[in-house]
Design a protein around this motif. Structure first.
Motif, PDB file in Angstrom:
ATOM      1  N   ASP A  85      -5.615  10.520  -4.421  1.00  0.00           N
ATOM      2  CA  ASP A  85      -5.874   9.551  -5.497  1.00  0.00           C
ATOM      3  C   ASP A  85      -7.341   9.139  -5.523  1.00  0.00           C
ATOM      4  O   ASP A  85      -7.693   7.981  -5.801  1.00  0.00           O
ATOM      5  CB  ASP A  85      -4.977   8.317  -5.348  1.00  0.00           C
ATOM      6  N   SER A  86      -8.180  10.120  -5.249  1.00  0.00           N
ATOM      7  CA  SER A  86      -9.615   9.884  -5.271  1.00  0.00           C
ATOM      8  C   SER A  86     -10.294  11.192  -5.650  1.00  0.00           C
ATOM      9  O   SER A  86      -9.796  12.284  -5.360  1.00  0.00           O
ATOM     10  CB  SER A  86     -10.100   9.420  -3.897  1.00  0.00           C
ATOM     11  N   PHE A  87     -11.432  11.072  -6.298  1.00  0.00           N
ATOM     12  CA  PHE A  87     -12.165  12.280  -6.680  1.00  0.00           C
ATOM     13  C   PHE A  87     -13.058  12.799  -5.545  1.00  0.00           C
ATOM     14  O   PHE A  87     -13.770  13.780  -5.709  1.00  0.00           O
ATOM     15  CB  PHE A  87     -13.015  12.019  -7.928  1.00  0.00           C
ATOM     16  N   ALA A  88     -13.026  12.137  -4.406  1.00  0.00           N
ATOM     17  CA  ALA A  88     -13.763  12.618  -3.237  1.00  0.00           C
ATOM     18  C   ALA A  88     -12.973  13.758  -2.570  1.00  0.00           C
ATOM     19  O   ALA A  88     -11.742  13.803  -2.627  1.00  0.00           O
ATOM     20  CB  ALA A  88     -13.978  11.481  -2.247  1.00  0.00           C
ATOM     21  N   ILE A  89     -13.680  14.693  -1.932  1.00  0.00           N
ATOM     22  CA  ILE A  89     -13.054  15.800  -1.220  1.00  0.00           C
ATOM     23  C   ILE A  89     -13.680  15.883   0.167  1.00  0.00           C
ATOM     24  O   ILE A  89     -14.908  15.974   0.304  1.00  0.00           O
ATOM     25  CB  ILE A  89     -13.246  17.143  -1.951  1.00  0.00           C
ATOM     26  N   ASP A  90     -12.829  15.870   1.212  1.00  0.00           N
ATOM     27  CA  ASP A  90     -13.330  15.943   2.585  1.00  0.00           C
ATOM     28  C   ASP A  90     -13.336  17.366   3.124  1.00  0.00           C
ATOM     29  O   ASP A  90     -14.148  17.711   3.983  1.00  0.00           O
ATOM     30  CB  ASP A  90     -12.462  15.067   3.506  1.00  0.00           C
ATOM     31  N   SER A  91     -12.429  18.213   2.619  1.00  0.00           N
ATOM     32  CA  SER A  91     -12.275  19.562   3.163  1.00  0.00           C
ATOM     33  C   SER A  91     -13.086  20.578   2.356  1.00  0.00           C
ATOM     34  O   SER A  91     -13.025  20.618   1.115  1.00  0.00           O
ATOM     35  CB  SER A  91     -10.794  19.966   3.142  1.00  0.00           C
ATOM     36  N   ALA A  92     -13.815  21.424   3.079  1.00  0.00           N
ATOM     37  CA  ALA A  92     -14.583  22.484   2.424  1.00  0.00           C
ATOM     38  C   ALA A  92     -13.657  23.468   1.715  1.00  0.00           C
ATOM     39  O   ALA A  92     -13.981  24.004   0.651  1.00  0.00           O
ATOM     40  CB  ALA A  92     -15.447  23.213   3.451  1.00  0.00           C
ATOM     41  N   GLU A  93     -12.480  23.685   2.309  1.00  0.00           N
ATOM     42  CA  GLU A  93     -11.513  24.603   1.689  1.00  0.00           C
ATOM     43  C   GLU A  93     -11.017  24.057   0.360  1.00  0.00           C
ATOM     44  O   GLU A  93     -10.878  24.801  -0.623  1.00  0.00           O
ATOM     45  CB  GLU A  93     -10.336  24.817   2.631  1.00  0.00           C
ATOM     46  N   ASP A  94     -10.770  22.754   0.292  1.00  0.00           N
ATOM     47  CA  ASP A  94     -10.327  22.148  -0.963  1.00  0.00           C
ATOM     48  C   ASP A  94     -11.429  22.214  -2.024  1.00  0.00           C
ATOM     49  O   ASP A  94     -11.161  22.397  -3.212  1.00  0.00           O
ATOM     50  CB  ASP A  94      -9.929  20.687  -0.727  1.00  0.00           C
ATOM     51  N   ILE A  95     -12.671  22.070  -1.575  1.00  0.00           N
ATOM     52  CA  ILE A  95     -13.790  22.193  -2.516  1.00  0.00           C
ATOM     53  C   ILE A  95     -13.822  23.595  -3.106  1.00  0.00           C
ATOM     54  O   ILE A  95     -14.005  23.780  -4.318  1.00  0.00           O
ATOM     55  CB  ILE A  95     -15.124  21.878  -1.809  1.00  0.00           C
ATOM     56  N   GLN A  96     -13.617  24.598  -2.255  1.00  0.00           N
ATOM     57  CA  GLN A  96     -13.611  25.981  -2.721  1.00  0.00           C
ATOM     58  C   GLN A  96     -12.510  26.217  -3.749  1.00  0.00           C
ATOM     59  O   GLN A  96     -12.723  26.877  -4.770  1.00  0.00           O
ATOM     60  CB  GLN A  96     -13.442  26.932  -1.535  1.00  0.00           C
ATOM     61  N   VAL A  97     -11.310  25.667  -3.474  1.00  0.00           N
ATOM     62  CA  VAL A  97     -10.191  25.854  -4.403  1.00  0.00           C
ATOM     63  C   VAL A  97     -10.513  25.214  -5.755  1.00  0.00           C
ATOM     64  O   VAL A  97     -10.283  25.814  -6.814  1.00  0.00           O
ATOM     65  CB  VAL A  97      -8.891  25.254  -3.818  1.00  0.00           C
ATOM     66  N   ALA A  98     -11.060  23.998  -5.730  1.00  0.00           N
ATOM     67  CA  ALA A  98     -11.389  23.308  -6.977  1.00  0.00           C
ATOM     68  C   ALA A  98     -12.443  24.072  -7.774  1.00  0.00           C
ATOM     69  O   ALA A  98     -12.330  24.241  -9.004  1.00  0.00           O
ATOM     70  CB  ALA A  98     -11.868  21.889  -6.679  1.00  0.00           C
ATOM     71  N   VAL A  99     -13.467  24.549  -7.076  1.00  0.00           N
ATOM     72  CA  VAL A  99     -14.531  25.308  -7.749  1.00  0.00           C
ATOM     73  C   VAL A  99     -13.984  26.623  -8.293  1.00  0.00           C
ATOM     74  O   VAL A  99     -14.309  27.030  -9.424  1.00  0.00           O
ATOM     75  CB  VAL A  99     -15.706  25.553  -6.782  1.00  0.00           C
TER      76      VAL A  99
END
Length: 262
Positions: free
Chosen positions: A86-100
């Motif tokens: 429930d936040s637009f912040a991302i802590d995991s590099a893997e999650d960042i990759q998926v979003a991108v």
């Protein structure tokens, strides 16, 4: 089949705003539903499902729908399904990759869908042009009156060149205006005009010669003043083929004094 495709395109155009809105809303609903269910579905499965939504949006042929779905998928995947939730912040590099990747895949699929749609539209136009040439040739073979053939050719030339008007003028010599040569090129005198970049001249009529046995019997005066028309080289060659059908009709009927207007 072609009629069904055209009908689909008409529906998409008429409901453009609805389709774009749905394309943006569906990724939100998918991500929100997974979050409400306790996030029991693996992120990889959700990502695949979002890609399918993006592909469906891109398949409509609307760039705004495909890109809207891609941006919405990346945004709400981040918000609902990556930590902290429930936040637009991302802590995991893997999650960042998926979003991108969701965003990049969505943009890529959208552009591919649009390219395919353009190719389909071009093939449809070319098929229509060839059908026009065949129909005109059949009219000549069926001994249809020359004035009817010439009038039909004028209509088809106007359509092929996307011009405003096309008029047949009888005469044994060509005026000093831009002229379409047999290879489809457009020249003013001996100077080649860049039709693909600049379009047909809007300040002068374009001359499409009608010749029989090497002798000019007239020409089609093509006017494109209301908007810039950029017929391709292939389309201009189709116009030359159509003019040849008019020449055959004039030769057969021995009546070079026809002046037909669409």
């Amino acid at each position: 089949m072609r009629d069904a495709v055209m009908k689909f395109d008409e529906i998409v155009f008429a409901r453009r705003s609805v389709i774009v809105s749905a394309s943006v809303a569906v990724p939100f609903l998918v991500c929100a539903a997974v979050a409400a269910a306790g996030r029991a579905v693996p992120d990889a499965s959700v990502a695949v499902g979002l890609v399918l939504v993006i592909v469906a949006a891109a398949a409509t042929g609307l760039r705004s729908a495909g890109m809207g779905a891609a941006a919405s998928a990346a945004l709400w995947f981040d918000f609902f399904l990556t930590q902290p939730y429930d936040s637009f912040a991302i802590d995991s590099a893997e999650d960042i990759q998926v979003a991108v990747l969701l965003l990049l895949v969505g943009l890529g699929v959208t552009e591919l869908a649009l390219f395919g749609q353009k190719q389909r539209a071009q093939l449809g136009r070319e098929r229509g042009y060839l059908d026009g040439v065949v129909t005109t040739a059949e009219s000549v073979a069926d001994d249809v009156p020359a004035d009817t053939v010439v009038s039909s050719v004028a209509d088809r030339v106007r359509e092929v060149l996307r011009a405003d008007r096309c008029t047949f003028v009888a005469g044994a010599s060509l005026p000093g205006r831009p002229r379409i040569r047999r290879d489809g090129s457009l020249v003013r005198g001996e100077h080649l005009l860049p039709v693909d970049r600049s379009g047909l001249p809007v300040d002068q009529e374009v001359v499409l010669p009608v010749e029989t046995e090497g002798q000019v019997v007239g020409w089609f005066a093509v006017t494109a003043a209301a908007r810039v028309a950029r017929p391709t080289a292939a389309e201009r060659r189709v116009a030359v083929l159509l003019a040849d059908q008019a020449a055959v009709a004039l030769k057969r009927h021995r009546d070079p004094r026809i002046s037909a207007r669409p």
